[in-house]
Design a protein around this motif. Structure first.
Motif, PDB file in Angstrom:
ATOM      1  N   THR A   1       0.837  -1.210   0.000  1.00  0.00           N
ATOM      2  CA  THR A   1       0.000   0.000   0.000  1.00  0.00           C
ATOM      3  C   THR A   1       0.867   1.252   0.000  1.00  0.00           C
ATOM      4  O   THR A   1       0.572   2.238  -0.689  1.00  0.00           O
ATOM      5  CB  THR A   1      -0.928   0.003   1.231  1.00  0.00           C
ATOM      6  OG1 THR A   1      -1.750  -1.163   1.205  1.00  0.00           O
ATOM      7  CG2 THR A   1      -1.801   1.246   1.262  1.00  0.00           C
ATOM      8  N   GLY A   2       1.947   1.225   0.778  1.00  0.00           N
ATOM      9  CA  GLY A   2       2.844   2.372   0.841  1.00  0.00           C
ATOM     10  C   GLY A   2       3.575   2.629  -0.461  1.00  0.00           C
ATOM     11  O   GLY A   2       3.939   3.774  -0.763  1.00  0.00           O
ATOM     12  N   ARG A   3       3.788   1.574  -1.240  1.00  0.00           N
ATOM     13  CA  ARG A   3       4.470   1.738  -2.522  1.00  0.00           C
ATOM     14  C   ARG A   3       3.514   2.170  -3.641  1.00  0.00           C
ATOM     15  O   ARG A   3       3.916   2.814  -4.591  1.00  0.00           O
ATOM     16  CB  ARG A   3       5.138   0.414  -2.930  1.00  0.00           C
ATOM     17  CG  ARG A   3       6.368   0.071  -2.112  1.00  0.00           C
ATOM     18  CD  ARG A   3       6.865  -1.319  -2.466  1.00  0.00           C
ATOM     19  NE  ARG A   3       8.083  -1.660  -1.722  1.00  0.00           N
ATOM     20  CZ  ARG A   3       8.582  -2.892  -1.628  1.00  0.00           C
ATOM     21  NH1 ARG A   3       7.960  -3.902  -2.244  1.00  0.00           N
ATOM     22  NH2 ARG A   3       9.677  -3.108  -0.945  1.00  0.00           N
TER      23      ARG A   3
ATOM     24  N   SER B   1      -6.887  -0.083   4.215  1.00  0.00           N
ATOM     25  CA  SER B   1      -6.446   0.187   2.842  1.00  0.00           C
ATOM     26  C   SER B   1      -6.462   1.682   2.519  1.00  0.00           C
ATOM     27  O   SER B   1      -5.413   2.289   2.270  1.00  0.00           O
ATOM     28  CB  SER B   1      -7.310  -0.588   1.833  1.00  0.00           C
ATOM     29  OG  SER B   1      -8.670  -0.218   1.948  1.00  0.00           O
ATOM     30  N   LEU B   2      -7.628   2.304   2.556  1.00  0.00           N
ATOM     31  CA  LEU B   2      -7.720   3.703   2.156  1.00  0.00           C
ATOM     32  C   LEU B   2      -6.947   4.618   3.108  1.00  0.00           C
ATOM     33  O   LEU B   2      -6.162   5.475   2.655  1.00  0.00           O
ATOM     34  CB  LEU B   2      -9.191   4.137   2.091  1.00  0.00           C
ATOM     35  CG  LEU B   2      -9.442   5.604   1.742  1.00  0.00           C
ATOM     36  CD1 LEU B   2      -8.836   5.958   0.388  1.00  0.00           C
ATOM     37  CD2 LEU B   2     -10.935   5.919   1.764  1.00  0.00           C
ATOM     38  N   ILE B   3      -7.173   4.468   4.410  1.00  0.00           N
ATOM     39  CA  ILE B   3      -6.494   5.356   5.371  1.00  0.00           C
ATOM     40  C   ILE B   3      -4.967   5.193   5.319  1.00  0.00           C
ATOM     41  O   ILE B   3      -4.243   6.205   5.257  1.00  0.00           O
ATOM     42  CB  ILE B   3      -7.008   5.117   6.802  1.00  0.00           C
ATOM     43  CG1 ILE B   3      -8.514   5.390   6.874  1.00  0.00           C
ATOM     44  CG2 ILE B   3      -6.272   6.009   7.790  1.00  0.00           C
ATOM     45  CD1 ILE B   3      -8.904   6.801   6.568  1.00  0.00           C
ATOM     46  N   PRO B   4      -4.409   3.968   5.312  1.00  0.00           N
ATOM     47  CA  PRO B   4      -2.943   3.844   5.181  1.00  0.00           C
ATOM     48  C   PRO B   4      -2.421   4.447   3.883  1.00  0.00           C
ATOM     49  O   PRO B   4      -1.336   5.050   3.873  1.00  0.00           O
ATOM     50  CB  PRO B   4      -2.720   2.330   5.222  1.00  0.00           C
ATOM     51  CG  PRO B   4      -3.901   1.781   5.934  1.00  0.00           C
ATOM     52  CD  PRO B   4      -5.038   2.666   5.556  1.00  0.00           C
ATOM     53  N   ALA B   5      -3.171   4.283   2.790  1.00  0.00           N
ATOM     54  CA  ALA B   5      -2.725   4.862   1.517  1.00  0.00           C
ATOM     55  C   ALA B   5      -2.683   6.382   1.602  1.00  0.00           C
ATOM     56  O   ALA B   5      -1.733   7.028   1.109  1.00  0.00           O
ATOM     57  CB  ALA B   5      -3.649   4.416   0.388  1.00  0.00           C
TER      58      ALA B   5
ATOM     59  N   ALA C   1      -2.802   4.020  -6.476  1.00  0.00           N
ATOM     60  CA  ALA C   1      -3.664   2.966  -7.019  1.00  0.00           C
ATOM     61  C   ALA C   1      -4.799   2.654  -6.039  1.00  0.00           C
ATOM     62  O   ALA C   1      -5.957   2.474  -6.446  1.00  0.00           O
ATOM     63  CB  ALA C   1      -2.842   1.712  -7.295  1.00  0.00           C
ATOM     64  N   VAL C   2      -4.464   2.599  -4.745  1.00  0.00           N
ATOM     65  CA  VAL C   2      -5.477   2.308  -3.730  1.00  0.00           C
ATOM     66  C   VAL C   2      -6.494   3.442  -3.638  1.00  0.00           C
ATOM     67  O   VAL C   2      -7.715   3.218  -3.634  1.00  0.00           O
ATOM     68  CB  VAL C   2      -4.812   2.075  -2.359  1.00  0.00           C
ATOM     69  CG1 VAL C   2      -5.870   1.882  -1.269  1.00  0.00           C
ATOM     70  CG2 VAL C   2      -3.874   0.874  -2.409  1.00  0.00           C
ATOM     71  N   VAL C   3      -5.996   4.675  -3.586  1.00  0.00           N
ATOM     72  CA  VAL C   3      -6.885   5.840  -3.444  1.00  0.00           C
ATOM     73  C   VAL C   3      -7.789   5.981  -4.673  1.00  0.00           C
ATOM     74  O   VAL C   3      -9.003   6.256  -4.544  1.00  0.00           O
ATOM     75  CB  VAL C   3      -6.059   7.124  -3.222  1.00  0.00           C
ATOM     76  CG1 VAL C   3      -6.960   8.352  -3.282  1.00  0.00           C
ATOM     77  CG2 VAL C   3      -5.342   7.060  -1.878  1.00  0.00           C
ATOM     78  N   THR C   4      -7.243   5.798  -5.863  1.00  0.00           N
ATOM     79  CA  THR C   4      -8.040   5.915  -7.089  1.00  0.00           C
ATOM     80  C   THR C   4      -9.138   4.859  -7.136  1.00  0.00           C
ATOM     81  O   THR C   4     -10.283   5.139  -7.523  1.00  0.00           O
ATOM     82  CB  THR C   4      -7.136   5.785  -8.328  1.00  0.00           C
ATOM     83  OG1 THR C   4      -6.127   6.792  -8.284  1.00  0.00           O
ATOM     84  CG2 THR C   4      -7.954   5.931  -9.607  1.00  0.00           C
ATOM     85  N   THR C   5      -8.781   3.635  -6.738  1.00  0.00           N
ATOM     86  CA  THR C   5      -9.787   2.562  -6.693  1.00  0.00           C
ATOM     87  C   THR C   5     -10.930   2.928  -5.760  1.00  0.00           C
ATOM     88  O   THR C   5     -12.117   2.772  -6.099  1.00  0.00           O
ATOM     89  CB  THR C   5      -9.145   1.243  -6.240  1.00  0.00           C
ATOM     90  OG1 THR C   5      -8.096   0.893  -7.146  1.00  0.00           O
ATOM     91  CG2 THR C   5     -10.185   0.125  -6.194  1.00  0.00           C
ATOM     92  N   TRP C   6     -10.600   3.432  -4.579  1.00  0.00           N
ATOM     93  CA  TRP C   6     -11.625   3.825  -3.620  1.00  0.00           C
ATOM     94  C   TRP C   6     -12.462   4.990  -4.154  1.00  0.00           C
ATOM     95  O   TRP C   6     -13.679   5.034  -3.958  1.00  0.00           O
ATOM     96  CB  TRP C   6     -10.987   4.206  -2.288  1.00  0.00           C
ATOM     97  CG  TRP C   6     -10.848   3.048  -1.359  1.00  0.00           C
ATOM     98  CD1 TRP C   6      -9.712   2.369  -1.053  1.00  0.00           C
ATOM     99  CD2 TRP C   6     -11.903   2.425  -0.619  1.00  0.00           C
ATOM    100  NE1 TRP C   6      -9.988   1.357  -0.170  1.00  0.00           N
ATOM    101  CE2 TRP C   6     -11.320   1.374   0.111  1.00  0.00           C
ATOM    102  CE3 TRP C   6     -13.265   2.647  -0.506  1.00  0.00           C
ATOM    103  CZ2 TRP C   6     -12.067   0.541   0.950  1.00  0.00           C
ATOM    104  CZ3 TRP C   6     -14.019   1.828   0.321  1.00  0.00           C
ATOM    105  CH2 TRP C   6     -13.428   0.787   1.043  1.00  0.00           C
ATOM    106  N   LEU C   7     -11.823   5.939  -4.828  1.00  0.00           N
ATOM    107  CA  LEU C   7     -12.553   7.086  -5.366  1.00  0.00           C
ATOM    108  C   LEU C   7     -13.605   6.637  -6.366  1.00  0.00           C
ATOM    109  O   LEU C   7     -14.768   7.093  -6.318  1.00  0.00           O
ATOM    110  CB  LEU C   7     -11.575   8.057  -6.035  1.00  0.00           C
ATOM    111  CG  LEU C   7     -12.198   9.318  -6.647  1.00  0.00           C
ATOM    112  CD1 LEU C   7     -12.896  10.156  -5.590  1.00  0.00           C
ATOM    113  CD2 LEU C   7     -11.129  10.143  -7.365  1.00  0.00           C
ATOM    114  N   VAL C   8     -13.242   5.722  -7.259  1.00  0.00           N
ATOM    115  CA  VAL C   8     -14.200   5.210  -8.246  1.00  0.00           C
ATOM    116  C   VAL C   8     -15.350   4.486  -7.545  1.00  0.00           C
ATOM    117  O   VAL C   8     -16.534   4.677  -7.874  1.00  0.00           O
ATOM    118  CB  VAL C   8     -13.491   4.265  -9.237  1.00  0.00           C
ATOM    119  CG1 VAL C   8     -14.516   3.570 -10.134  1.00  0.00           C
ATOM    120  CG2 VAL C   8     -12.482   5.038 -10.076  1.00  0.00           C
TER     121      VAL C   8
END
Length: 740
Positions: free
Chosen positions: A18-20, A361-365, A24-31
């Motif tokens: 997630t840190g790397r 996922s979202l918060i760590p990202a 990708a994680v944030v965009t997935t959540w946004l969609v």
């Protein structure tokens, strides 16, 4: 600069990934969040969540449900009706009034979809006809008001019913005009349901509109900056969208009550804020440990990924433990064969899973993207001495005194729960003065015969046998204010006649007289088969089902929670102690709920009118959700204490350091959850308000008296015995326990 845990856990590896790849994680959540809001609000299918909600009696399997089904089979139930109450008519005997009403009634009868229309002017002698008496109100020698009841054909589609109602509404205007009345009221069960659902939606907007900005302000103070405070709020917004979309899906497979939506949506909102608070705080702590005083600008991408991994290795584990304990408590609701309860449990568990996904996922990202800015106020380690460590030290000096005082206070608060009186309100759900509630109050008071019997007995027995019982044994039943009346409502497909014995107590169907009558009918069954109907019968069935299934639900929740805490701590004592303290804490919140709502204290402060009881579903919901939230804070504290104890600290020191390092998080999380559920306290719907007060009380009691005082005191008394378990259990924990 970096440090690596001795064992790379799955959570650590996920955190590094997630840190790397935070974008990708944030965009997935946004969609997903955009799609969720669009779906729930009707932009995708044209139908939104609130279009599919229901609101009505909480139905449990039993006598009342079978009575209703038998009536429906004969066409005696399920009809849609609209009722007009005309008040302040100068002269019901006036010919012009009679002529105008007769024309309007005939016009209504001619509307497609109308099954029948009745008011006093359809009878041969008009309003003075003895048969018209149920439709007239006012002095017997000079009535000044009347009712018009319109019944629609059963089975009309939504569009057909809406069209019929629109035409009928126009003609009801003509009834009022022709009567030259000073006032009128209109109502129906559907209008009441729509009003409750609409008010629930309004309450939810008010609650969330309050919760988000106030929570943000509190977190700004806690974190000392807008960025760190904003990350949990972003997670909460994601949770609201996901919750609404999830509930929209549930609404297609189960009858979802409007109150359920409010409760589980706000639960998800609160948990996401709690988990966001925990993860952001731990991220900053791990980052400070990695930097060891070096400037935040020296962080490399590899450092950020490593810090994210360390954060999830510990805070992620706490989030998972917490989410699982909350989910376990909600699965207890699935044991009850009541649609409302099972919907609350199933929807609640799904929202907890959603909050868990946001937390890991979202918060760590978001933390990884904002790493340097999160640390601009300094990268030094937080001190091990502070307010909470001093509080723990003070408690540990006089642990027995603290235990005695806190337990005495909790038991005192719990005592009113012993006289809990359940009820099941209808119009009373709405605040006094609401048009829909006012209509039904007027209808019941002025037209008691039209409002229906308080208790019924539905049967297919021969008419002679039913009439004989009604005139004989039934007339001797307790609480009756009029003689029983027998009516044939129709026949089943087989041609069997369905009859109803109407029993009136005059208390609206939920008073002591109706309850005593239902108890008497259960003890003195008629000499023929049938089913007891009415609100008091439904409440009787509900309490019977709860009493029957509660042991299985409690046993499952307790055993599962015990197992989870054992896997976390390796102790037999700590899980047992946590369960006992939760029982005492929840008893105190339930007792306070009875004192407030059943006894009517704080009516003016909280803005409600007491119904003399607590809504039947609220204690079970409050216990299930309250237990989960209490264990949430237990896990927050224990995870720190266990972590420190595993590192070699003695128990008292582990408790002091654990409370110091988690006390601010627990207190802030509790305060934020109180803010979130305070939206319920401000709600206009009584059941929602009772739920909010119950959960606020449970959170406040648990986060202060229990977590800050009772836990440190009992752990101090027990010392190293806190970690005791039989040898075979220790061996089991070594093999399957979840440790460092």
């Amino acid at each position: 600069m970096t440090r690596t845990p001795t064992r790379r856990s799955a959570l650590y590896r996920w955190g590094v990934l997630t840190g790397r790849r935070p974008w990708a994680v944030v965009t997935t959540w946004l969609v997903l969040v955009v799609l969720s809001f669009a779906t729930a609000l009707g932009a995708v299918t044209g139908e939104g969540l609130f279009d599919r909600l229901h609101s009505g009696d909480i139905v449990a399997p039993g006598e009342a449900d079978r009575a209703s089904a038998l009536l429906d089979s004969a066409g005696g139930g399920g009809f849609t009706t609209d009722t007009l109450l005309v008040e302040g008519v100068a002269d019901l005997a006036d010919r012009e009034v009679a002529r105008g009403n007769a024309e309007a009634v005939q016009a209504i009868a001619d509307v497609d979809g109308v099954a029948s229309v009745v008011n006093p002017f359809v009878f041969e002698e008009g309003p003075r006809d003895p048969a018209a008496a149920p439709f007239v109100t006012g002095p017997a020698d000079d009535p000044d008001g009347f009712a018009t009841v319109v019944t629609y054909d059963d089975g009309l589609g939504d569009a057909e019913l809406e069209a019929a109602r629109a035409e009928v509404s126009t003609q009801l205007d003509e009834v009022v005009s022709a009567s030259r009345a000073t006032d009128s009221q209109r109502g129906s069960v559907q209008a009441l349901v729509d009003a409750i659902i609409g008010q629930v939606g309004s309450d939810m907007k008010t609650g969330e509109g309050l919760a988000l900005p106030v929570s943000f302000a509190i977190m700004v103070v806690v974190f000392g900056g807008f960025l760190a405070a904003g990350l949990p709020i972003l997670g909460a917004v994601a949770s609201i969208g996901g919750a609404l979309a999830t509930l929209f899906g549930f609404a297609h497979v189960i009858d979802l009550d409007a109150t359920v939506v409010n409760i589980v949506t706000v639960l998800g909102l609160g948990l996401c804020i709690d988990y966001g608070l925990l993860v952001v705080s731990r991220f900053r702590e791990e980052a400070r440990g990695v930097l060891d005083g070096a400037p935040a600008d020296t962080l490399t991408p590899a450092d950020v990924a490593h810090i994210t991994g360390l954060t999830l290795d510990r805070a992620g584990r706490t989030v998972i433990f917490s989410a699982v304990t909350v989910a376990i408590s909600l699965t207890g609701l699935l044991f009850f064969p009541v649609v409302f309860m099972r919907a609350s449990g199933a929807a609640g568990v799904s929202i907890v899973v959603l909050a868990l996904l946001v937390g890991v996922s979202l918060i760590p990202a978001l933390c990884a993207l904002s790493a340097r800015r999160l640390l601009r106020r300094g990268t030094e380690q937080a001190p091990d001495e502070g307010v909470f460590s001093r509080l723990a030290t003070g408690v540990q000096r006089v642990p027995w005194a603290v235990i005695a005082v806190v337990l005495a206070l909790l038991v005192t608060l719990a005592l009113p729960a012993l006289r809990l009186h359940l009820t099941s309100s209808g119009p009373e759900m709405l605040p006094k003065g609401a048009p829909e509630r006012t209509f039904f109050e007027t209808f019941r008071e002025d037209y008691p015969d039209l409002a229906g019997a308080d208790v019924t007995y539905v049967t297919t027995a021969p008419e002679a046998a039913v009439t004989r019982w009604a005139k004989g044994a039934a007339s001797e039943l307790p609480g009756l204010v009029t003689d029983p009346v027998v009516e044939t409502v129709g026949e089943q497909g087989s041609g069997t006649q369905v009859r109803v014995v109407e029993l009136r107590t005059g208390d609206g169907g939920l008073g002591d007289a109706s309850r005593d009558l239902v108890d008497a009918l259960h003890e003195q069954r008629p000499p023929f088969a049938g089913h007891i109907g009415g609100q008091a019968s439904g409440l009787h069935d509900f309490t019977d089902v709860i009493a029957e299934r509660a042991p299985y639900a409690v046993l499952t929740v307790v055993l599962a929670t015990f197992l989870l805490l054992f896997l976390m701590t390796g102790s037999l004592v700590v899980p047992l102690k946590a369960l006992v303290m939760n029982v005492v804490s929840l008893g105190a919140s339930l007792g306070a709920l009875v004192w407030v709502f059943q006894d009517g204290h704080l009516e003016g402060v909280l803005g409600f009118t007491s119904t003399g009881g607590v809504e039947a579903s609220i204690p079970i919901l409050a216990l299930a959700f309250g237990f989960g939230l209490s264990m949430d804070y237990e896990v927050f504290l224990l995870s720190r204490v266990v972590e420190l104890h595993e590192q070699g600290h003695p128990t008292d020191e582990a408790v002091r350091l654990g409370l110091q390092r988690s006390g601010r998080i627990i207190t802030s999380a509790a305060l934020l959850m109180v803010v979130v559920f305070s939206g319920f306290v401000l709600a206009q719907v009584l059941a929602v308000k009772q739920t909010g007060v119950a959960l606020v009380l449970a959170i406040v009691i648990d986060a202060t008296l229990v977590r800050m005082l009772l836990v440190p005191a009992t752990m101090s008394v027990l010392g190293e015995w806190n970690w005791w378990a039989p040898r075979w259990m220790k061996g089991l924990h070594e093999r399957v326990g979840i440790t460092e």
